[in-house]
Write an enzyme that holds these catalytic residues in place. Structure first.
Site, PDB file in Angstrom:
ATOM      1  N   THR A  87     -17.129-123.743   7.450  1.00 43.00           N
ATOM      2  CA  THR A  87     -16.521-124.821   6.656  1.00 43.00           C
ATOM      3  C   THR A  87     -15.042-124.838   7.005  1.00 43.00           C
ATOM      4  O   THR A  87     -14.335-123.863   6.743  1.00 43.00           O
ATOM      5  CB  THR A  87     -16.690-124.552   5.146  1.00 43.00           C
ATOM      6  OG1 THR A  87     -18.082-124.423   4.858  1.00 43.00           O
ATOM      7  CG2 THR A  87     -16.115-125.692   4.328  1.00 43.00           C
ATOM      8  N   LYS A 162     -19.495-132.226   3.525  1.00 41.37           N
ATOM      9  CA  LYS A 162     -19.444-130.929   2.824  1.00 41.37           C
ATOM     10  C   LYS A 162     -18.314-130.902   1.787  1.00 41.37           C
ATOM     11  O   LYS A 162     -18.517-130.503   0.636  1.00 41.37           O
ATOM     12  CB  LYS A 162     -19.244-129.821   3.871  1.00 41.37           C
ATOM     13  CG  LYS A 162     -18.845-128.471   3.335  1.00 41.37           C
ATOM     14  CD  LYS A 162     -20.022-127.618   2.968  1.00 41.37           C
ATOM     15  CE  LYS A 162     -19.556-126.336   2.298  1.00 41.37           C
ATOM     16  NZ  LYS A 162     -20.650-125.533   1.814  1.00 41.37           N
ATOM     17  N   LYS A 237     -11.192-122.594  -1.736  1.00 45.25           N
ATOM     18  CA  LYS A 237     -11.029-122.951  -0.313  1.00 45.25           C
ATOM     19  C   LYS A 237     -11.517-124.383  -0.056  1.00 45.25           C
ATOM     20  O   LYS A 237     -10.819-125.195   0.555  1.00 45.25           O
ATOM     21  CB  LYS A 237     -11.821-121.965   0.568  1.00 45.25           C
ATOM     22  CG  LYS A 237     -11.842-122.369   2.028  1.00 45.25           C
ATOM     23  CD  LYS A 237     -12.856-121.604   2.868  1.00 45.25           C
ATOM     24  CE  LYS A 237     -12.999-122.272   4.226  1.00 45.25           C
ATOM     25  NZ  LYS A 237     -13.951-121.643   5.124  1.00 45.25           N
TER      26      LYS A 237
HETATM   27  P1  NAD Z   1     -17.272-113.796   6.196  1.00 44.70           P
HETATM   28  O1  NAD Z   1     -15.815-113.538   6.007  1.00 44.70           O
HETATM   29  O2  NAD Z   1     -18.265-112.871   5.596  1.00 44.70           O
HETATM   30  O3  NAD Z   1     -17.613-113.890   7.774  1.00 44.70           O
HETATM   31  C1  NAD Z   1     -16.723-114.385   8.756  1.00 44.70           C
HETATM   32  C2  NAD Z   1     -16.819-113.445   9.944  1.00 44.70           C
HETATM   33  O4  NAD Z   1     -16.029-113.953  11.014  1.00 44.70           O
HETATM   34  C3  NAD Z   1     -16.298-112.036   9.649  1.00 44.70           C
HETATM   35  O5  NAD Z   1     -17.316-111.099   9.936  1.00 44.70           O
HETATM   36  C4  NAD Z   1     -15.084-111.883  10.584  1.00 44.70           C
HETATM   37  O6  NAD Z   1     -14.907-110.563  11.076  1.00 44.70           O
HETATM   38  C5  NAD Z   1     -15.467-112.851  11.688  1.00 44.70           C
HETATM   39  N1  NAD Z   1     -14.332-113.286  12.501  1.00 44.70           N
HETATM   40  C6  NAD Z   1     -13.097-113.655  12.092  1.00 44.70           C
HETATM   41  N2  NAD Z   1     -12.335-114.016  13.165  1.00 44.70           N
HETATM   42  C7  NAD Z   1     -13.127-113.866  14.253  1.00 44.70           C
HETATM   43  C8  NAD Z   1     -12.929-114.089  15.650  1.00 44.70           C
HETATM   44  N3  NAD Z   1     -11.763-114.536  16.120  1.00 44.70           N
HETATM   45  N4  NAD Z   1     -13.945-113.822  16.484  1.00 44.70           N
HETATM   46  C9  NAD Z   1     -15.146-113.372  16.009  1.00 44.70           C
HETATM   47  N5  NAD Z   1     -15.386-113.146  14.700  1.00 44.70           N
HETATM   48  C10 NAD Z   1     -14.389-113.398  13.841  1.00 44.70           C
HETATM   49  O7  NAD Z   1     -17.515-115.306   5.685  1.00 44.70           O
HETATM   50  P2  NAD Z   1     -18.912-115.993   5.334  1.00 44.70           P
HETATM   51  O8  NAD Z   1     -19.174-115.871   3.877  1.00 44.70           O
HETATM   52  O9  NAD Z   1     -19.939-115.542   6.324  1.00 44.70           O
HETATM   53  O10 NAD Z   1     -18.527-117.529   5.582  1.00 44.70           O
HETATM   54  C11 NAD Z   1     -18.426-118.064   6.886  1.00 44.70           C
HETATM   55  C12 NAD Z   1     -18.177-119.553   6.758  1.00 44.70           C
HETATM   56  O11 NAD Z   1     -19.239-120.157   6.027  1.00 44.70           O
HETATM   57  C13 NAD Z   1     -16.887-119.903   6.016  1.00 44.70           C
HETATM   58  O12 NAD Z   1     -16.288-121.006   6.664  1.00 44.70           O
HETATM   59  C14 NAD Z   1     -17.374-120.263   4.609  1.00 44.70           C
HETATM   60  O13 NAD Z   1     -16.527-121.178   3.949  1.00 44.70           O
HETATM   61  C15 NAD Z   1     -18.726-120.890   4.929  1.00 44.70           C
HETATM   62  N6  NAD Z   1     -19.705-120.823   3.839  1.00 44.70           N
HETATM   63  C16 NAD Z   1     -19.879-119.667   3.140  1.00 44.70           C
HETATM   64  C17 NAD Z   1     -20.826-119.630   2.110  1.00 44.70           C
HETATM   65  C18 NAD Z   1     -21.061-118.362   1.318  1.00 44.70           C
HETATM   66  O14 NAD Z   1     -21.728-118.437   0.281  1.00 44.70           O
HETATM   67  N7  NAD Z   1     -20.564-117.209   1.779  1.00 44.70           N
HETATM   68  C19 NAD Z   1     -21.566-120.777   1.801  1.00 44.70           C
HETATM   69  C20 NAD Z   1     -21.387-121.931   2.562  1.00 44.70           C
HETATM   70  C21 NAD Z   1     -20.447-121.940   3.576  1.00 44.70           C
END
Ligand code: NAD
Length: 290
Positions: A87, A162, A237
């Site tokens: 997102t 979204k 966010k």
């Molecule tokens: P998270 O922080 O658990 O995962 C993100 C991952 O990206 C981390 O493991 C981090 O180490 C990795 N990362 C960061 N920079 C990086 C790079 N340069 N190269 C490789 N890896 C890198 O977050 P999440 O909960 O998995 O969410 C991910 C996305 O999904 C976000 O944009 C969030 O808004 C969206 N989202 C989350 C949810 C939820 O319920 N968690 C629901 C819908 C959407």
């Protein structure tokens, strides 16, 4: 299919595992030390993306997405597909899609709803933006990771859908919570309030499916001491992204603006960090008008 998967956090980890379980050859990369069932880990994003038919990213924000684009696009094959499920702001989604087009890569922005539970169960909803050809190539993977994919339009349309949806969600959750707090002060029983509103014109997803009052309505994070679920900081966010988009497109969103300010106060100055976004109810319940 050979799939590169970059960003193996709470969401990316189970999504990548589901693709591997379905028989795809998945090579993953994350900056953090991770372990994903069935997925081979590589030492860089470019290495995971190189030679892949499809690359999927699931990253925290638009700034990181832009940095990852610079890293992976030169390594990707012309004609391959890049699906970004993060997102992020609409401007970043459109910028990286332009960059992908210059590299001959078909880009799809495809943020999800359904949370960590949906990611694990393979029941996410994808909101996708990109060309018909790109969407068509991404669709079989959406079927594995989710239960529904809507092609919303060109690049950025998925992110637009979204943030509009989540702006409604944030505003509606606040309205539902403040109404419960008012009902308390008026001596109205919460169950009676639910019985009336859930079948009257005040009904909503936040009331009917995710009721913020513990012990009322179907099971929700309020019944589990407001453990997320969908954390207040993630709602903040998404609300901020809605306001960023409203500013850059000159849209008037007064309730979105008010919801952003309230969630910011809740997360940054009160005790909202780490709680479900429905914990707005105990916040309101403790307060008076001033
Ligand atoms: P998270 O922080 O658990 O995962 C993100 C991952 O990206 C981390 O493991 C981090 O180490 C990795 N990362 C960061 N920079 C990086 C790079 N340069 N190269 C490789 N890896 C890198 O977050 P999440 O909960 O998995 O969410 C991910 C996305 O999904 C976000 O944009 C969030 O808004 C969206 N989202 C989350 C949810 C939820 O319920 N968690 C629901 C819908 C959407």
């Amino acid at each position: 299919m050979k799939i590169g998967f970059i960003g193996l956090g709470n969401m990316g980890n189970p999504m990548a595992a589901n693709l591997a379980k379905a028989g795809h050859d998945v090579v993953g990369f994350d900056m953090a030390d991770v372990d994903v069932a069935g997925v081979t880990l590589s030492s860089s994003g470019a290495e995971a993306a190189g030679g892949a038919d499809i690359v999927i990213t699931m990253l925290p924000n638009g700034q990181i997405l832009r940095a990852v684009a610079d890293d992976i696009l030169p390594a990707m094959n012309s004609g391959s597909v890049w699906i970004d499920c993060s997102t992020v702001d609409v401007d970043s989604a459109r910028a990286v899609a332009d960059q992908a087009a210059q590299a001959g890569v078909l880009a799809v922005d495809a943020p999800v709803s359904g949370g960590i539970g949906g990611a694990a169960a393979g029941t996410l909803t994808f909101m996708a933006g990109g060309s018909d050809v790109a969407f068509g190539k991404a669709a079989p993977l959406f079927e594995i990771m989710g239960q529904k994919a809507v092609h919303c339009g060109g690049s950025g349309a998925g992110q637009a859908a979204k943030i509009c949806n989540n702006m409604i969600l944030g505003v509606t959750m606040i309205a539902t919570c403040e109404a419960f707090a008012l009902a308390d002060k008026l001596g109205l029983d919460r169950q009676k309030m639910f019985d009336v509103v859930s079948t009257s014109s005040g009904y909503s997803w936040t009331m009917n499916a995710y009721c913020p009052a513990p012990g009322v309505g179907p099971s929700s994070p309020s019944d589990n001491d407001y453990q997320p679920g969908f954390a207040a900081e993630l709602m903040l966010k998404d609300l901020r992204l809605s306001q960023q988009a409203a500013e850059s497109s000159d849209a008037d969103t007064p309730l979105g603006q008010a919801a952003t300010a309230l969630y910011q106060q809740f997360v940054e100055s009160e005790d909202g960090l780490g709680k479900d976004f429905s914990a707005m109810l105990p916040r309101f319940e403790k307060r008076g008008r001033s």
